[in-house]
Scaffold this motif. Structure first.
Motif, PDB file in Angstrom:
ATOM      1  N   UNK A 127      -3.351  -6.170  -9.840  1.00  0.00           N
ATOM      2  CA  UNK A 127      -3.734  -5.380 -11.013  1.00  0.00           C
ATOM      3  C   UNK A 127      -4.903  -4.457 -10.674  1.00  0.00           C
ATOM      4  N   UNK A 128      -4.854  -3.247 -11.217  1.00  0.00           N
ATOM      5  CA  UNK A 128      -5.938  -2.305 -11.029  1.00  0.00           C
ATOM      6  C   UNK A 128      -5.844  -1.461  -9.776  1.00  0.00           C
ATOM      7  N   UNK A 129      -4.840  -1.704  -8.947  1.00  0.00           N
ATOM      8  CA  UNK A 129      -4.674  -0.925  -7.709  1.00  0.00           C
ATOM      9  C   UNK A 129      -3.703   0.212  -7.978  1.00  0.00           C
ATOM     10  N   UNK A 130      -4.164   1.437  -7.760  1.00  0.00           N
ATOM     11  CA  UNK A 130      -3.345   2.598  -8.071  1.00  0.00           C
ATOM     12  C   UNK A 130      -2.976   3.425  -6.845  1.00  0.00           C
TER      13      UNK A 130
ATOM     14  N   UNK B  30      -8.228  -3.433  -1.922  1.00  0.00           N
ATOM     15  CA  UNK B  30      -7.528  -2.169  -1.715  1.00  0.00           C
ATOM     16  C   UNK B  30      -8.431  -1.117  -1.085  1.00  0.00           C
ATOM     17  N   UNK B  31      -9.733  -1.184  -1.347  1.00  0.00           N
ATOM     18  CA  UNK B  31     -10.668  -0.194  -0.808  1.00  0.00           C
ATOM     19  C   UNK B  31     -10.854  -0.320   0.693  1.00  0.00           C
ATOM     20  N   UNK B  32     -10.388  -1.423   1.280  1.00  0.00           N
ATOM     21  CA  UNK B  32     -10.518  -1.624   2.725  1.00  0.00           C
ATOM     22  C   UNK B  32      -9.206  -1.335   3.466  1.00  0.00           C
ATOM     23  N   UNK B  33      -8.257  -0.787   2.745  1.00  0.00           N
ATOM     24  CA  UNK B  33      -6.953  -0.462   3.320  1.00  0.00           C
ATOM     25  C   UNK B  33      -6.912   1.028   3.648  1.00  0.00           C
ATOM     26  N   UNK B  34      -6.271   1.361   4.774  1.00  0.00           N
ATOM     27  CA  UNK B  34      -6.205   2.745   5.242  1.00  0.00           C
ATOM     28  C   UNK B  34      -4.778   3.111   5.623  1.00  0.00           C
ATOM     29  N   UNK B  35      -4.419   4.386   5.498  1.00  0.00           N
ATOM     30  CA  UNK B  35      -3.114   4.809   6.000  1.00  0.00           C
ATOM     31  C   UNK B  35      -3.095   4.739   7.528  1.00  0.00           C
ATOM     32  N   UNK B  36      -1.909   4.690   8.114  1.00  0.00           N
ATOM     33  CA  UNK B  36      -1.788   4.744   9.561  1.00  0.00           C
ATOM     34  C   UNK B  36      -2.122   6.163  10.016  1.00  0.00           C
TER      35      UNK B  36
ATOM     36  N   UNK C  67      -6.689  -6.116  -5.254  1.00  0.00           N
ATOM     37  CA  UNK C  67      -6.257  -6.425  -3.894  1.00  0.00           C
ATOM     38  C   UNK C  67      -4.800  -6.033  -3.666  1.00  0.00           C
ATOM     39  N   UNK C  68      -4.441  -5.961  -2.395  1.00  0.00           N
ATOM     40  CA  UNK C  68      -3.037  -5.873  -2.007  1.00  0.00           C
ATOM     41  C   UNK C  68      -2.764  -6.968  -0.990  1.00  0.00           C
ATOM     42  N   UNK C  69      -1.509  -7.364  -0.888  1.00  0.00           N
ATOM     43  CA  UNK C  69      -1.074  -8.265   0.175  1.00  0.00           C
ATOM     44  C   UNK C  69      -0.335  -7.440   1.218  1.00  0.00           C
ATOM     45  N   UNK C  70      -0.672  -7.674   2.476  1.00  0.00           N
ATOM     46  CA  UNK C  70      -0.039  -6.980   3.590  1.00  0.00           C
ATOM     47  C   UNK C  70       0.782  -7.978   4.390  1.00  0.00           C
ATOM     48  N   UNK C  71       2.061  -7.649   4.631  1.00  0.00           N
ATOM     49  CA  UNK C  71       2.858  -8.386   5.604  1.00  0.00           C
ATOM     50  C   UNK C  71       2.403  -7.918   6.980  1.00  0.00           C
ATOM     51  N   UNK C  72       1.751  -8.797   7.706  1.00  0.00           N
ATOM     52  CA  UNK C  72       1.072  -8.403   8.938  1.00  0.00           C
ATOM     53  C   UNK C  72       2.081  -8.155  10.056  1.00  0.00           C
ATOM     54  N   UNK C  73       1.957  -7.004  10.682  1.00  0.00           N
ATOM     55  CA  UNK C  73       2.736  -6.685  11.878  1.00  0.00           C
ATOM     56  C   UNK C  73       1.955  -7.062  13.137  1.00  0.00           C
ATOM     57  N   UNK C  74       0.680  -6.673  13.167  1.00  0.00           N
ATOM     58  CA  UNK C  74      -0.166  -6.893  14.336  1.00  0.00           C
ATOM     59  C   UNK C  74      -1.596  -7.160  13.873  1.00  0.00           C
ATOM     60  N   UNK C  75      -2.290  -8.025  14.586  1.00  0.00           N
ATOM     61  CA  UNK C  75      -3.701  -8.317  14.318  1.00  0.00           C
ATOM     62  C   UNK C  75      -4.539  -7.957  15.532  1.00  0.00           C
ATOM     63  N   UNK C  76      -5.717  -7.407  15.284  1.00  0.00           N
ATOM     64  CA  UNK C  76      -6.642  -7.115  16.367  1.00  0.00           C
ATOM     65  C   UNK C  76      -7.514  -8.324  16.674  1.00  0.00           C
TER      66      UNK C  76
END
Length: 323
Positions: free
Chosen positions: A71-74, A99-105, A26-35
């Motif tokens: 751990x395990x996120x590359x 991490x697999x559900x994260x996308x670039x902008x 996993x990753x943690x995201x500091x949220x800027x905006x939520x849909x």
């Protein structure tokens, strides 16, 4: 950290909640905006519990900055600007997500507006392209053409070379036309079955209504057509005429995104991979753009829900968590 808490059905408060951390993968995201999505409205009303293991905080999509990598996120690093599809947890200052559900902008999209893309992009692509196999020259009928899902689906279907028919209220049909819709149907005054019959029927119908439109959707199909149901705004129980299906060699498919596993053939990771591969290119070259109807501060989440419930805006409603 702070997050929107459902104090009672329909009552929302911006309150302190436990911090999140990144588990393995996993990753943690500091949220800027939520849909904001209709699933959030249902959950806030006590009608749509999150899937097992998901956060009970509202919110199915966010944009923001990666602040922790498990751990395990590359493929992600602290400081990356991203958007993400969630099973829950988006109405908060931070969210942990596979991490697999994260996308670039996507190129050309602001960090804030990117929060309006993950849910619609994953829903539209997984259903129109991966499930219904919509192709150039076919006719697709989109119910709710001016919604967040609808405005995105019009553009993607048009980019795929399909002809697009939409149902929407009269005042919202012009936006649908501007986005690429070919056949405009005022659902209050016109019969979509009649209009579809006049043009030979729809090859694909993308439906948010469910039970109340089931029989009429079958009538509106072309031979070998498919109805893909993604919502239940018109109820959950309808009568299905098997003879009509047999006569048209038609099919009815129902799908859901939130409850999918991360991995596997129908998992979110596979959907996200295709979205980045195909839809992000459509956005980068200008064929598709996010349609944002309203932006409110996160403390006004209840007002945002009211806007969406009333159908007062076209496109997506966003909640600003931080600048």
């Amino acid at each position: 950290m702070r997050a929107i808490v459902v104090e009672s059905p329909g009552q929302l408060a911006w309150s302190e909640v436990p911090d999140v951390t990144a588990a393995v993968g996993e990753v943690v995201i500091d949220v800027t905006t939520a849909g904001v999505n209709r699933a959030d409205l249902l959950q806030a009303a006590g009608l749509y519990p999150p899937p097992p293991g998901a956060s009970d905080i509202l919110g199915l999509e966010v944009s923001g900055v990666v602040s922790e990598v498990g751990a395990g996120v590359e493929n992600w690093a602290v400081g990356d600007q991203v958007c993400a599809l969630l099973a829950g947890g988006g109405y908060a200052e931070q969210v942990a997500v596979p991490a697999a559900q994260v996308m670039p902008i996507p190129a050309g999209v602001s960090l804030h507006h990117a929060a309006g893309l993950p849910e619609v992009a994953a829903t539209v692509w997984s259903n129109l392209a991966m499930t219904a196999h919509l192709r150039a020259g076919q006719l697709v009928l989109l119910h709710g053409g001016a919604s967040g899902i609808g405005t995105h689906a019009i553009q993607v279907a048009h980019a795929l070379g399909a002809r697009v028919a939409v149902t929407a209220s009269l005042e919202k049909l012009e936006l649908c036309r501007e986005l690429g819709a070919d056949i405009l149907i005022n659902y209050r005054d016109e019969d979509f079955v009649e209009r579809m019959t006049e043009v030979g029927g729809a090859d694909v119908i993308f439906d948010i209504m469910g039970a109340s439109y089931l029989d009429r959707n079958i009538d509106a199909l072309a031979p070998d057509g498919r109805v893909v149901v993604i919502g239940m705004q018109g109820g959950v129980k309808g009568e299905l005429n098997i003879a009509k299906l047999l006569g048209k060699r038609a099919g009815v498919i129902a799908t859901a995104l939130r409850s999918r596993p991360v991995d596997g053939l129908s998992g979110k990771a596979a959907v996200i991979s295709e979205v980045v591969q195909h839809v992000w290119l459509m956005i980068a070259d200008g064929r598709v753009r996010p349609i944002i109807g309203a932006e409110l501060p996160i403390e006004q989440a209840a007002a945002a829900h009211q806007l969406l419930q009333a159908g007062a805006v076209s496109g997506k409603v966003l909640l600003r968590v931080r600048d």
